[in-house]
Design a protein around this motif. Structure first.
Motif, PDB file in Angstrom:
ATOM      1  N   SER A  99       0.850  -1.171  -0.083  1.00 13.68           N
ATOM      2  CA  SER A  99      -0.119   0.032   0.154  1.00 13.68           C
ATOM      3  C   SER A  99       0.772   1.307  -0.011  1.00 13.68           C
ATOM      4  O   SER A  99       0.387   2.190  -0.631  1.00 13.68           O
ATOM      5  N   SER A 100       1.932   1.296   0.682  1.00  9.82           N
ATOM      6  CA  SER A 100       2.843   2.336   0.680  1.00  9.82           C
ATOM      7  C   SER A 100       3.562   2.655  -0.518  1.00  9.82           C
ATOM      8  O   SER A 100       3.860   3.824  -1.022  1.00  9.82           O
ATOM      9  N   ILE A 101       3.788   1.562  -1.449  1.00  8.70           N
ATOM     10  CA  ILE A 101       4.539   1.838  -2.709  1.00  8.70           C
ATOM     11  C   ILE A 101       3.356   2.223  -3.582  1.00  8.70           C
ATOM     12  O   ILE A 101       3.515   3.417  -4.451  1.00  8.70           O
ATOM     13  N   ILE A 102       2.233   1.784  -3.678  1.00  5.39           N
ATOM     14  CA  ILE A 102       0.937   2.376  -4.249  1.00  5.39           C
ATOM     15  C   ILE A 102       0.748   3.789  -4.192  1.00  5.39           C
ATOM     16  O   ILE A 102       0.569   4.724  -4.941  1.00  5.39           O
ATOM     17  N   ARG A 103       0.753   4.281  -2.651  1.00  8.66           N
ATOM     18  CA  ARG A 103       0.495   5.607  -2.453  1.00  8.66           C
ATOM     19  C   ARG A 103       1.781   6.515  -2.888  1.00  8.66           C
ATOM     20  O   ARG A 103       1.422   7.578  -3.195  1.00  8.66           O
ATOM     21  N   GLY A 104       3.224   5.786  -2.663  1.00  3.87           N
ATOM     22  CA  GLY A 104       4.261   6.740  -3.257  1.00  3.87           C
ATOM     23  C   GLY A 104       4.062   6.809  -4.761  1.00  3.87           C
ATOM     24  O   GLY A 104       4.527   8.016  -5.253  1.00  3.87           O
ATOM     25  N   ILE A 105       3.536   5.943  -5.642  1.00  3.67           N
ATOM     26  CA  ILE A 105       3.476   6.068  -6.936  1.00  3.67           C
ATOM     27  C   ILE A 105       2.391   7.226  -7.331  1.00  3.67           C
ATOM     28  O   ILE A 105       2.482   8.166  -8.027  1.00  3.67           O
ATOM     29  N   GLY A 106       0.974   7.389  -6.680  1.00  6.78           N
ATOM     30  CA  GLY A 106       0.162   8.161  -6.446  1.00  6.78           C
ATOM     31  C   GLY A 106       0.724   9.776  -6.393  1.00  6.78           C
ATOM     32  O   GLY A 106       0.272  10.589  -7.087  1.00  6.78           O
TER      33      GLY A 106
END
Length: 456
Positions: A334-341
């Protein structure tokens, strides 16, 4: 081939130099948000409640000073341009103000300490930070009118801003420990960090160049001075500036609420406060890596579409984290996904602000780069201050009790409101605003028309 290599190197150096400005800004800004309250309460012996009130009241002064500085930048005339002179003039005062923030006289009584905090906090934030950050934010629009290049500059800005944040979060406490882990150790630490910020701003100043002129300057060699009243009228006729200002305000409101709620969510919902470091560091690293890859997406799909995609990705990341159940793998994912966003927003948002300056000149005949950026700054600072206050209000309304072994169901729900529901709501509002953002498609025609006016 050699000429092309030199041009590519020169372009990289200028982009990097531009990004160094936000690296320098974040040396102090991140310190204020991450460590200042901790220093005041645990080392300087100042009341947390009193400091919170000072910070909230100071936001009002801060917003007003932004507008004033925007007008000053628009009226600045020097051989270095409009924005760059302020980077050179203010870099040393900026570093000194950071040192003063972390130099509260510990032997003083409570009231004199609070007076010192009020003066130095407003000196650093309201006066000097504004005097260097508003010109820096304006610089993008003064360097180029190429929409892709503006996006690349924004990417470098956010890369180095994130690097500055990581340095502060990683090295501040070890430096304090190295210097003796007492009140004076904080002063010594910020002497070191302040020097680092001066170096960053000097790179920013010497490595960049202002090239963009108004239509009037191109035609006559003289620039028309826009009155404050006319500048404000022009802003209110600029629909895209209104959209991006609203976005900035609600995004920074969200950052204050969700950022402050992270530790509560990790401890009370996920069951481990140490997960804060995992969540934030993973997200920051993912954002930095994504920044290196995102320029081609901006070039192909445009700023508006990349920004909107980032909002959707961020929503997915928030939902995965919310329903992770404390699973380490899901938290990291989830942190990786939020970082991409976050990278999608970081690569585009500030470039979109710069694009509204050209639209405003085309629409009204007035080019007010400083006022546009300062008014945006006013919006996000108000949003940030309101967000910090709202976090406390929502937790209090939910019945959160600090230090309690078990929180009530309503307290846990108030944490979810702050960390999950408000961010998702903000992202949805952002998507609605982007539905009406047509500037990417209109921009080439606007620039062509401005050049045609200048040639007449």
């Amino acid at each position: 081939m050699e000429i092309k290599t030199k041009l590519t190197l020169r372009r990289f150096v200028e982009r990097f130099s531009y990004g160094c400005g936000d690296f320098g800004c974040n040396i102090i800004y991140t310190s204020m948000t991450a460590f200042l309250l901790f220093y005041y309460t645990d080392y300087a012996g100042v009341s947390a409640a009193a400091v919170g009130t000072i910070m909230l009241v100071s936001r009002v002064f801060d917003g007003i000073s932004d507008i004033i500085m925007g007008v000053i930048v628009d009226r600045t005339k020097s051989r270095f341009g409009k924005a760059r002179p302020w980077l050179l003039r203010m870099c040393i005062p900026f570093a000194v103000s950071g040192v003063l923030l972390f130099s509260v006289p510990t032997g003083w009584a409570q009231t004199p300490k609070l007076v010192y905090v009020f003066i130095t906090y407003n000196l650093a934030s309201t006066v000097i930070y504004t005097a260097i950050n508003v010109p820096y934010s304006t610089l993008n629009a003064l360097m180029t009118q190429d929409p892709y290049e503006r996006s690349v500059l924004s990417i470098f800005r956010n890369l180095l801003a994130t690097a500055g944040t990581l340095i502060i979060n990683t090295f501040t406490l070890p430096l304090v420990e190295f210097f003796g882990n007492n009140a004076s150790a904080w002063t010594k630490t910020f002497c070191v960090l302040g020097l680092l910020s001066v170096v960053a701003f000097l790179i920013n100043f010497f490595g960049t160049k202002e090239r963009v002129k108004t239509v009037e300057e191109e035609k006559t060699g003289e620039e028309t001075v826009v009155s404050f009243k006319e500048g404000i009228k022009a802003l209110l006729k600029n629909k895209y500036w209104i959209m991006i200002t609203v976005l900035l305000a609600i995004f920074f409101l969200n950052l204050s609420i969700s950022g402050g709620a992270t530790v509560y969510f990790a401890r009370e919902i996920l069951g481990d406060s140490n997960l804060v470091a995992t969540i934030n560091s993973t997200m920051n690293v993912a954002q930095i890596v994504c920044m290196f890859l995102i320029a081609n997406f901006v070039k192909r799909f445009g700023k508006r579409n990349v920004f909107a995609a980032g909002l959707v990705v961020s929503i997915v990341g928030m939902l995965v984290l919310s329903y992770s159940g404390g699973s380490a793998a899901l938290i990291i994912i989830s942190s990786i996904i939020r970082g991409i966003g976050g990278a999608c927003g970081g690569a585009t948002m500030w470039a979109m602000v710069s694009d509204t300056i050209d639209y405003g000149e085309w629409k009204t005949g007035y080019r007010t780069a400083g006022l546009v950026n300062s008014a945006c700054s006013f919006g996000y600072k108000v949003g940030s201050g309101l967000g910090s206050a709202m976090l406390g209000w929502i937790l209090a309304a939910g019945g959160y009790i600090g230090g309690a072994a078990v929180q009530s169901a309503s307290a846990l729900f108030s944490i979810r409101i702050c960390f999950v529901l408000i961010p998702i709501g903000v992202y949805v509002i952002g998507l609605i605003i982007m539905k009406f953002w047509k500037l990417d498609k209109e921009f080439d025609g606007i620039i062509a028309d401005l050049k045609e006016r200048a040639a007449k």
